[in-house]
Structures are given as C-alpha cells and as structure tokens.
Design a protein around this motif. Structure first.
Motif, PDB file in Angstrom:
ATOM      1  N   GLY A  61       0.793  -1.226   0.000  1.00 26.53           N
ATOM      2  CA  GLY A  61       0.000   0.000   0.000  1.00 26.53           C
ATOM      3  C   GLY A  61       0.821   1.271   0.000  1.00 26.53           C
ATOM      4  N   ASP A  62       2.149   1.122   0.095  1.00 25.01           N
ATOM      5  CA  ASP A  62       3.025   2.294   0.090  1.00 25.01           C
ATOM      6  C   ASP A  62       3.929   2.312  -1.139  1.00 25.01           C
ATOM      7  OD1 ASP A  62       4.661   0.171   0.611  1.00 25.01           O
ATOM      8  OD2 ASP A  62       5.456   0.930   2.512  1.00 25.01           O
ATOM      9  N   GLY A  63       3.543   1.537  -2.159  1.00 25.57           N
ATOM     10  CA  GLY A  63       4.340   1.449  -3.374  1.00 25.57           C
ATOM     11  C   GLY A  63       5.240   0.234  -3.416  1.00 25.57           C
ATOM     12  N   LYS A  64       5.453  -0.423  -2.263  1.00 23.58           N
ATOM     13  CA  LYS A  64       6.302  -1.609  -2.233  1.00 23.58           C
ATOM     14  C   LYS A  64       5.472  -2.858  -2.496  1.00 23.58           C
ATOM     15  CE  LYS A  64       9.774  -4.133   0.423  1.00 23.58           C
ATOM     16  NZ  LYS A  64      10.564  -4.228   1.671  1.00 23.58           N
ATOM     17  N   VAL A  65       6.037  -3.743  -3.318  1.00 22.43           N
ATOM     18  CA  VAL A  65       5.363  -4.988  -3.687  1.00 22.43           C
ATOM     19  C   VAL A  65       6.306  -6.157  -3.427  1.00 22.43           C
ATOM     20  CG1 VAL A  65       4.343  -6.313  -5.580  1.00 22.43           C
ATOM     21  CG2 VAL A  65       3.978  -3.839  -5.456  1.00 22.43           C
ATOM     22  N   VAL A  66       5.792  -7.208  -2.799  1.00 20.22           N
ATOM     23  CA  VAL A  66       6.568  -8.416  -2.519  1.00 20.22           C
ATOM     24  C   VAL A  66       5.957  -9.575  -3.296  1.00 20.22           C
ATOM     25  CG1 VAL A  66       7.288 -10.063  -0.752  1.00 20.22           C
ATOM     26  CG2 VAL A  66       7.215  -7.618  -0.223  1.00 20.22           C
ATOM     27  N   CYS A  67       6.799 -10.332  -3.981  1.00 18.94           N
ATOM     28  CA  CYS A  67       6.328 -11.491  -4.742  1.00 18.94           C
ATOM     29  C   CYS A  67       6.955 -12.762  -4.185  1.00 18.94           C
ATOM     30  CB  CYS A  67       6.680 -11.343  -6.220  1.00 18.94           C
ATOM     31  SG  CYS A  67       6.270 -12.807  -7.206  1.00 18.94           S
ATOM     32  N   LYS A  68       6.122 -13.737  -3.838  1.00 16.10           N
ATOM     33  CA  LYS A  68       6.590 -15.051  -3.396  1.00 16.10           C
ATOM     34  C   LYS A  68       6.080 -16.075  -4.403  1.00 16.10           C
ATOM     35  CE  LYS A  68       8.478 -15.635  -0.064  1.00 16.10           C
ATOM     36  NZ  LYS A  68       9.941 -15.572   0.228  1.00 16.10           N
ATOM     37  N   GLN A  69       7.018 -16.690  -5.116  1.00 19.67           N
ATOM     38  CA  GLN A  69       6.609 -17.628  -6.156  1.00 19.67           C
ATOM     39  C   GLN A  69       6.992 -19.066  -5.816  1.00 19.67           C
ATOM     40  OE1 GLN A  69       6.807 -15.864  -9.869  1.00 19.67           O
ATOM     41  NE2 GLN A  69       6.178 -17.624 -11.033  1.00 19.67           N
ATOM     42  N   SER A  70       8.169 -19.265  -5.278  1.00 11.51           N
ATOM     43  CA  SER A  70       8.576 -20.618  -4.895  1.00 11.51           C
ATOM     44  C   SER A  70       8.699 -20.715  -3.380  1.00 11.51           C
ATOM     45  CB  SER A  70       9.906 -20.993  -5.565  1.00 11.51           C
ATOM     46  OG  SER A  70      10.909 -20.050  -5.283  1.00 11.51           O
ATOM     47  N   ASP A  71       8.641 -21.956  -2.895  1.00 11.41           N
ATOM     48  CA  ASP A  71       8.796 -22.241  -1.469  1.00 11.41           C
ATOM     49  C   ASP A  71       7.760 -21.511  -0.606  1.00 11.41           C
ATOM     50  OD1 ASP A  71       9.972 -23.520   0.693  1.00 11.41           O
ATOM     51  OD2 ASP A  71      11.327 -21.848   1.109  1.00 11.41           O
ATOM     52  N   ILE A  72       6.499 -21.574  -1.013  1.00 12.34           N
ATOM     53  CA  ILE A  72       5.436 -20.971  -0.202  1.00 12.34           C
ATOM     54  C   ILE A  72       4.592 -22.033   0.497  1.00 12.34           C
ATOM     55  CG2 ILE A  72       5.267 -18.926  -1.668  1.00 12.34           C
ATOM     56  CD1 ILE A  72       2.758 -20.079  -2.917  1.00 12.34           C
ATOM     57  N   TYR A  73       4.805 -23.312   0.151  1.00 11.02           N
ATOM     58  CA  TYR A  73       3.971 -24.374   0.693  1.00 11.02           C
ATOM     59  C   TYR A  73       4.222 -24.569   2.183  1.00 11.02           C
ATOM     60  CZ  TYR A  73       4.038 -25.333  -4.312  1.00 11.02           C
ATOM     61  OH  TYR A  73       3.978 -25.211  -5.670  1.00 11.02           O
ATOM     62  N   ASN A  74       3.138 -24.731   2.917  1.00 13.69           N
ATOM     63  CA  ASN A  74       3.181 -24.992   4.361  1.00 13.69           C
ATOM     64  C   ASN A  74       3.788 -23.859   5.176  1.00 13.69           C
ATOM     65  OD1 ASN A  74       1.812 -27.408   4.494  1.00 13.69           O
ATOM     66  ND2 ASN A  74       3.640 -28.656   4.257  1.00 13.69           N
ATOM     67  N   LYS A  75       3.883 -22.681   4.601  1.00 10.79           N
ATOM     68  CA  LYS A  75       4.322 -21.519   5.360  1.00 10.79           C
ATOM     69  C   LYS A  75       3.141 -20.998   6.191  1.00 10.79           C
ATOM     70  CE  LYS A  75       8.630 -20.794   4.014  1.00 10.79           C
ATOM     71  NZ  LYS A  75       8.909 -22.006   3.261  1.00 10.79           N
ATOM     72  N   LYS A  76       3.428 -20.429   7.360  1.00 12.17           N
ATOM     73  CA  LYS A  76       2.362 -19.934   8.229  1.00 12.17           C
ATOM     74  C   LYS A  76       1.515 -18.883   7.521  1.00 12.17           C
ATOM     75  CE  LYS A  76       1.441 -17.400  12.516  1.00 12.17           C
ATOM     76  NZ  LYS A  76       0.671 -16.359  11.826  1.00 12.17           N
ATOM     77  N   TYR A  77       2.176 -17.960   6.812  1.00 15.67           N
ATOM     78  CA  TYR A  77       1.416 -16.899   6.157  1.00 15.67           C
ATOM     79  C   TYR A  77       0.465 -17.467   5.106  1.00 15.67           C
ATOM     80  CZ  TYR A  77       5.079 -17.184   2.494  1.00 15.67           C
ATOM     81  OH  TYR A  77       5.952 -17.609   1.525  1.00 15.67           O
ATOM     82  N   LYS A  78       0.902 -18.522   4.402  1.00 20.71           N
ATOM     83  CA  LYS A  78       0.038 -19.119   3.382  1.00 20.71           C
ATOM     84  C   LYS A  78      -1.175 -19.781   4.024  1.00 20.71           C
ATOM     85  CE  LYS A  78      -0.840 -20.385  -0.892  1.00 20.71           C
ATOM     86  NZ  LYS A  78      -1.962 -21.296  -0.685  1.00 20.71           N
ATOM     87  N   LYS A  79      -0.963 -20.454   5.153  1.00 13.87           N
ATOM     88  CA  LYS A  79      -2.079 -21.093   5.853  1.00 13.87           C
ATOM     89  C   LYS A  79      -3.069 -20.046   6.356  1.00 13.87           C
ATOM     90  CE  LYS A  79       0.482 -25.202   7.351  1.00 13.87           C
ATOM     91  NZ  LYS A  79       0.983 -25.983   8.503  1.00 13.87           N
ATOM     92  N   ASP A  80      -2.549 -18.929   6.873  1.00 11.14           N
ATOM     93  CA  ASP A  80      -3.436 -17.863   7.357  1.00 11.14           C
ATOM     94  C   ASP A  80      -4.241 -17.255   6.212  1.00 11.14           C
ATOM     95  OD1 ASP A  80      -2.662 -18.174   9.980  1.00 11.14           O
ATOM     96  OD2 ASP A  80      -1.178 -16.559   9.940  1.00 11.14           O
ATOM     97  N   PHE A  81      -3.586 -17.009   5.083  1.00  6.40           N
ATOM     98  CA  PHE A  81      -4.300 -16.440   3.935  1.00  6.40           C
ATOM     99  C   PHE A  81      -5.371 -17.413   3.436  1.00  6.40           C
ATOM    100  CE2 PHE A  81      -0.113 -14.075   2.799  1.00  6.40           C
ATOM    101  CZ  PHE A  81      -0.390 -13.111   3.756  1.00  6.40           C
ATOM    102  N   ASP A  82      -5.030 -18.712   3.389  1.00 11.13           N
ATOM    103  CA  ASP A  82      -6.008 -19.717   2.956  1.00 11.13           C
ATOM    104  C   ASP A  82      -7.212 -19.745   3.896  1.00 11.13           C
ATOM    105  OD1 ASP A  82      -4.233 -20.383   0.970  1.00 11.13           O
ATOM    106  OD2 ASP A  82      -3.549 -22.247   1.909  1.00 11.13           O
ATOM    107  N   THR A  83      -6.932 -19.696   5.205  1.00 11.77           N
ATOM    108  CA  THR A  83      -8.006 -19.690   6.198  1.00 11.77           C
ATOM    109  C   THR A  83      -8.897 -18.467   6.021  1.00 11.77           C
ATOM    110  OG1 THR A  83      -6.642 -20.889   7.798  1.00 11.77           O
ATOM    111  CG2 THR A  83      -8.528 -19.679   8.671  1.00 11.77           C
ATOM    112  N   ALA A  84      -8.279 -17.331   5.732  1.00 16.02           N
ATOM    113  CA  ALA A  84      -9.042 -16.090   5.554  1.00 16.02           C
ATOM    114  C   ALA A  84      -9.996 -16.192   4.368  1.00 16.02           C
ATOM    115  CB  ALA A  84      -8.083 -14.914   5.361  1.00 16.02           C
ATOM    116  N   VAL A  85      -9.535 -16.795   3.276  1.00 16.20           N
ATOM    117  CA  VAL A  85     -10.407 -16.962   2.106  1.00 16.20           C
ATOM    118  C   VAL A  85     -11.596 -17.847   2.468  1.00 16.20           C
ATOM    119  CG1 VAL A  85     -10.582 -17.848  -0.249  1.00 16.20           C
ATOM    120  CG2 VAL A  85      -8.515 -16.640   0.461  1.00 16.20           C
ATOM    121  N   GLY A  86     -11.322 -18.980   3.120  1.00 22.06           N
ATOM    122  CA  GLY A  86     -12.393 -19.899   3.493  1.00 22.06           C
ATOM    123  C   GLY A  86     -13.388 -19.286   4.457  1.00 22.06           C
TER     124      GLY A  86
END
Length: 443
Positions: A61-86
């Motif tokens: 939101g401040d112009g900075k963008v982060v991209c995660k393409q590999s090694d995202i499986y089973n990361k805490k942030y990915k689980k939280d984002f998945d839970t949020a969608v559900g």
C-alpha cells in the motif's frame, strides 16, 4: 421412577432417529442442493493449495510490492491467507460484483493469489474448505486471481474473486475475525523479507502501454545477476529407471521387464511403466478403483497423490493449466518453480519429448489413468549470468519488430521465466499481446 426411565428412553430414541435421519440426508452432498460443503475438501491442505497457486503477491500500500513464487507451501502466512479466504466465503456477506478502482485498491494492503488458469466458483469451496450456499457459489464468476484486503485494525476484510481476462469480479465482505489481523501481520512480515528482484505495479507507475495492472520484476541497475540452472537426468544413475518404476507397483518383484527399440517396459496385470530414450517416464494405471464425482477437486487430489508417491521428483512443481475433454478426462499440466521464478520447457523441447509441460497427469472420476514426466531435474549452478534487457527493453524490441512505426496494441501480461531447451536454460521475458505470447531474451 419407571415413568422417568421411560421418558428418558423416549428422548434418547427420538434423538437417535433425528441423528440417523441427518446421516441419511447428508450422506451424499451432491444429491442435495442447499449447501455446498466442499466435496472431498478434507483432503486439501495448505500445501495442495500452494501447488495450484502460480504466485503470491503482497501489495503493502506504500508502493512496495513483494512477490513469493517458490517455497510458499506450508508456510504460516500461506495457511493464514487460505483460512481467511475460506472464512470470508463461509461467514462473510456476498455482495456480488463491484466496480474496482485499481488506483485506490493498490494504495491499500492487499494480498493477491495469482493462477495460470481460470478456476470455477465451485472449485473455490473445495479448495478453501468453505461452507457456502449453492446459489451463492454459482454466482462466483470464473477467476484467475483472488484478492484479500485486510484492515490494519482487523475489523473487516474484503475478498475478491477476479478474472483478469473478462474484468469480472465477485466480492465478499467479512467483519470481526481473528484471521484478519493475522493476515495483516503476516503481510507486514513478508514486506521485510529480501527478494531476488524488486516488483512494481504498472497502474501505480502510470504506464499506459498495459491494458491492466501487472506486477513486473525489475532491477535498479542496468543489469541483474542471476544463477544459471543445470539440467540432469536423475534416472541415468545405476538402475535408476527401474527403481523409479518400482514406486508404481504394489509388488515390484512380480513385474515383468522388457526392452525393445530403446523403450524399457515394466508391467503386471494392472500397471505399465515405460521409459523412452527422450527421457520421458510414462505410468499407465488399469486398476479397477472406486469412482468419485468427476470434479476438479477429486481429480486434482488423485493427481497429487501420484506426484507425492514419486519420490524421484526433485524440483518444486505447480499446476500450470488443465483441460477437460468431452469424455470428462481431466489432464493436469505441471511445471516447475525455482529461484522465485517459473521454469517451463521451450516449444522445441516440448516437441522433442511430446509433452507441453514437464509433468502431465490424466484422471477421471478421481482415478489417475496416466502419468507422464520428463525425468530431468534442474539445479542451481555456480555460474552467474547477466540479464541486461529489462521489461521495457524487451517490449521496445517486440514493438519494433511487430509494429514498426504503427500504433502498437497494449500489453496484457509480462512474465520473467526460465525456459529449458535441452541442455541449456535461459532467462526470458514472456510478453502477452492480445492473447499471443512472444519470447524475448534478457541477454
């Protein structure tokens, strides 16, 4: 006392009858059309959702963008984002389609799931374990992007299913959930991680040559250094082919082995594995197995079960696309990820091996019938290469070649990607203009 005992017995029998009626009612979700509980979704976990995801983008939101393409499986942030969608699908309010102002949206904290293909609304319930009314689920348009917009105080979050091709969207609003704060905190931590490349938003940077917002990798200097990749056939080791073939047999000792015209064949009454001189290993399954409803989720989970069984796969893989033929056969096309970028075969290599991707799996009604893979892995070498052509240079070269002095068409997408061609792997720009993909080298 006797009357009390009889009363308690009657109550017990009534409860038992209600329970059994409920069991009968919910025994087969597909035969009832009020709620969708995500058929077979209990087998989906964060890692499986990760296999589907092309890349995860965090816009701070401040112009900075982060991209995660590999090694995202089973990361805490990915689980939280998945839970949020559900949770947003299950507990949030469905508000339908809304007008999206990308300049405003990109000035907020946002998490983007980007896919290489379109998914159906019904697929989302399976993937994210959501309980959604069927009439609501049917209103979710096909999508290839999911956007989460959590507020900093955790009071509310917007969930958007977005189709970049049709420019359509479906929106849910959710309030007062602990997962909203977790999403915001996770995105804050991701913003502090180092990246191999910086990413920019084309909308926030005011570019007019693009027909939509794209997150593009860039570098501050005139060029960028990167590790080259080396291919190696992991089955060329001692008895490597037979050892890999054995994982597909219930009783490897009982299999037959033949070799004819350069093709090694291993088989029994229900399984055949072939290895071709091109480096392709092919597994065919003729077992009679329990059939399930012929959905994306059931077939995808079956495909994953084969991939997880094959211990000889070294590279991280992801689902690049899938097709469904007139007979209901799902074919899943998997490619690789490495160094936070995708790795795909060139057209030349695809023609040589007879495959459009590194891995192809065909399944129907939850049963895998065929699995093919190019038995070559790719590892980071010690050699350093230089990328001297950035995305602007690549587009300029392409525009000059295609249009000369004429007015060019806008760019729909730009992707930085490794392309494998036999024994060489190069870093290239893949530029999409009006549905046609063009490849330009970074050198």
């Amino acid at each position: 006392m006797k009357n009390t005992g009889k009363f308690l017995m009657v109550v017990f029998l009534m409860c038992l009858a209600i329970y059994q009626a409920g069991e009968l009612w919910f025994e087969d979700f597909s035969s009832h059309n009020f709620f969708w509980f995500g058929n077979f979704s209990s087998s989906f976990d964060a890692k499986d959702v990760g296999y589907i995801t092309d890349r995860l983008i965090v816009n701070l939101g401040d112009g900075k963008v982060v991209c995660k393409q590999s090694d995202i499986y089973n990361k805490k942030y990915k689980k939280d984002f998945d839970t949020a969608v559900g949770e947003a699908m299950s507990r949030g309010d469905f508000v339908g389609q809304q007008e999206l102002d990308w300049n405003t949206l990109l000035k907020k904290r946002a998490v983007f799931y980007q896919y290489s293909f379109n998914l159906k609304g019904t697929d989302s319930a399976d993937i994210f374990k959501a309980t959604v009314k069927v009439d609501t689920l049917n209103k979710i348009t096909d999508y290839n992007t999911i956007i989460l917009l959590p507020t900093s105080d955790g009071s509310e979050m917007q969930l958007i299913f977005y189709n970049t091709e049709k420019k359509t969207n479906s929106v849910f609003n959710m309030k007062n959930s602990d997962v909203i704060s977790r999403c915001y905190e996770d995105s804050e931590l991701l913003g502090k991680e180092e990246q191999k490349f910086s990413y920019i938003s084309t909308v926030l940077n005011g570019f007019t040559i693009f027909d939509q917002n794209i997150f593009i990798p860039t570098w501050a200097n005139t060029d960028a250094k990167y590790n080259q990749l080396e291919p190696y056939n992991y089955l060329e080791e001692s008895n490597g082919v037979e050892k890999n073939a054995d994982v597909f047999f219930d009783n490897p000792i009982g299999k037959t082995v033949t070799k004819s015209k350069g093709v090694e064949t291993f088989g029994d009454e229900s399984t055949v594995v072939k290895y071709y001189s091109s480096g392709v290993l092919e597994y065919s399954n003729y077992k009679v197995e329990t059939e399930r409803e012929n959905t994306f989720a059931n077939n995808y989970i079956s495909a994953l079960s084969v991939l997880k069984k094959d211990a000889y796969l070294d590279n991280e893989f992801y689902l690049d696309s899938y097709t469904v033929d007139n007979n209901g056969n799902y074919t899943f096309y998997f490619n690789y990820k490495t160094e936070d970028l995708k790795l795909k075969p060139t057209e030349s290599l695809s023609s040589e091996i007879g495959m459009n991707s590194f891995i192809e799996i065909t399944a129907v009604k939850g049963r895998v019938s065929k699995y093919k893979k190019y038995a070559v892995s790719y590892k980071k070498s010690n050699s350093i290469a230089t990328a001297s052509t950035d995305y602007i240079g690549a587009i300029d070269k392409l525009y000059s070649k295609l249009y000369g002095s004429n007015t060019p068409k806008p760019v729909s997408d730009v992707e930085l990607c490794y392309l494998a061609n036999g024994k060489t792997v190069d870093l290239n720009w893949i530029i999409d203009i009006d549905g046609e993909e063009y490849i330009t080298s970074t050198r």
